[in-house]
Design an enzyme around this catalytic site. Structure first.
Site, PDB file in Angstrom:
ATOM      1  CG  HIS A   1       2.568  -3.518   9.309  1.00  0.00           C
ATOM      2  ND1 HIS A   1       2.379  -4.855   9.050  1.00  0.00           N
ATOM      3  CD2 HIS A   1       2.350  -2.868   8.140  1.00  0.00           C
ATOM      4  CE1 HIS A   1       2.072  -5.003   7.764  1.00  0.00           C
ATOM      5  NE2 HIS A   1       2.041  -3.820   7.199  1.00  0.00           N
TER       6      HIS A   1
ATOM      7  NE  ARG B   1      -2.978  -7.856   4.982  1.00  0.00           N
ATOM      8  CZ  ARG B   1      -2.159  -6.836   4.768  1.00  0.00           C
ATOM      9  NH1 ARG B   1      -2.514  -5.868   3.922  1.00  0.00           N
ATOM     10  NH2 ARG B   1      -0.992  -6.756   5.394  1.00  0.00           N
TER      11      ARG B   1
ATOM     12  CD  GLN C   1       1.767  -9.046   5.909  1.00  0.00           C
ATOM     13  OE1 GLN C   1       0.547  -8.953   5.720  1.00  0.00           O
ATOM     14  NE2 GLN C   1       2.620  -9.202   4.920  1.00  0.00           N
TER      15      GLN C   1
ATOM     16  CD  GLN D   1      -3.076   0.763   2.216  1.00  0.00           C
ATOM     17  OE1 GLN D   1      -3.212  -0.341   2.737  1.00  0.00           O
ATOM     18  NE2 GLN D   1      -3.808   1.787   2.577  1.00  0.00           N
TER      19      GLN D   1
ATOM     20  CB  SER E   1       2.729  -4.610   3.862  1.00  0.00           C
ATOM     21  OG  SER E   1       1.550  -4.542   4.630  1.00  0.00           O
ATOM     22  CG  LEU E   2      -1.825  -5.393  -0.435  1.00  0.00           C
ATOM     23  CD1 LEU E   2      -1.289  -5.438  -1.840  1.00  0.00           C
ATOM     24  CD2 LEU E   2      -2.697  -6.606  -0.160  1.00  0.00           C
TER      25      LEU E   2
END
Length: 321
Positions: free
Chosen positions: A208, A121, A256, A10, A96-97
């Protein structure tokens, strides 16, 4: 040359993403149309035309970036196959994503299931954001930031305030997550130590970090319904900066959300095991820039749009026949 494929997270989204690829490729149209059907609304139109503030929303940016990376990687892989070229990456990884796109590329996650999963998510993360946020700390080393965070006042902690390391993106580029009061304290403390660049990010929550525990708990039940397959290519995990255990995929993905993204360590892990070239699939070229800072000795290429994809393919052998 030993290669790893990487996928951005992102923040890399931009209005107009994949519009040129959609116009030029039947396969891209097929995949984008499938994503629209899976979600029940026109994600492709939002990607192409915006508005930007709607595309930037977490629940929209995440599926948009998953789709973008998946489409670009699929077109690259299929173009190589049509030329009779085999290119087996040593690793795949995502920020991440982007780790979901890496799982798709590794054959562990079905495309349309991935689209729906990252949409959920994003919805859960957006709903759990509260009043917190994130900030990039530029030009400071990790040791200084860790030392400052260790001094977080117990009184603020007892009052429910938090500030934590969220992303270790590259040397001199780390990201904090926390409550508003926690981030204000961190900014003041870091500026006292000589840090000059503390940049608040345009995100909807303290991703996070432990403040996302509620989202992580809810997401575990979602992940329990997904049939992950064993990756055909080693996937480097954000949480551990090591190869993802196939039996632990769902648990690592839940963790995560509330654990730091160890991108610097992940890149160094791959380089230490022989990777000498990274190819980023997704808009923006953000990971390419980070990798050049982490490991300037390696080659880095990006395929973020039609021109980038064509440039990447032009380096390969011509079609046989």
């Amino acid at each position: 040359m030993t290669v790893a494929y990487v996928f951005p997270g992102q923040g890399s989204q931009a209005v107009g993403m994949l519009k040129d690829v959609y116009a030029a490729s039947d396969r891209a149209r097929e995949m984008l149309d499938a994503a629209d059907r899976a979600l029940g609304f026109s994600l492709s139109r939002l990607m192409f035309d915006g508005p930007e503030e709607v595309l930037r929303a977490t629940e929209n940016a995440q599926p948009a970036l998953f789709v973008a990376g998946a489409v670009l990687w699929t077109l690259y892989r299929e173009a190589l196959a049509a030329r009779g070229i085999e290119e087996a990456p040593m690793f795949v990884a995502g920020h991440s994503l982007g780790q979901y796109t890496a799982l798709y590329a590794a054959g562990a996650l079905a495309y349309e299931e991935g689209v729906r999963l990252v949409r959920r998510r994003g919805e859960l993360m957006a709903a759990s954001g509260g009043a917190g946020g994130m900030a990039a700390v530029l030009g400071a080393d990790a040791a200084l930031i860790e030392a400052v965070l260790a001094e977080f006042p117990p009184a603020l902690q007892a009052a429910g305030e938090r500030v934590e390391l969220a992303n270790d993106n590259a040397p001199g580029q780390l990201v904090l997550s926390g409550t508003e009061a926690g981030l204000r304290w961190a900014e003041a403390a870091l500026r006292e130590r000589g840090v000059r660049r503390f940049v608040r990010l345009k995100v909807s929550g303290p991703f996070h970090s432990s403040l996302m525990a509620e989202a992580a708990a809810a997401y575990r039940s979602v992940l329990a319904t997904v049939a992950f397959r064993a990756p055909a290519v080693p996937v480097v995990d954000n949480v551990t900066a090591d190869v993802l255990d196939a039996a632990a995929i769902a648990e690592r993905l839940a963790e995560q959300i509330m654990r730091p993204v160890r991108w610097t360590d992940s890149v160094r892990f791959m380089v230490a095991r022989g990777v000498r070239r990274f190819v980023e699939f997704g808009p923006g070229g953000v990971l390419a820039g980070l990798i050049r800072r982490i490991a300037p000795e390696v080659r880095v290429d990006s395929a973020g749009d039609l021109k980038g994809l064509e440039r990447l393919l032009a380096e390969r052998a011509p079609e046989r026949g």
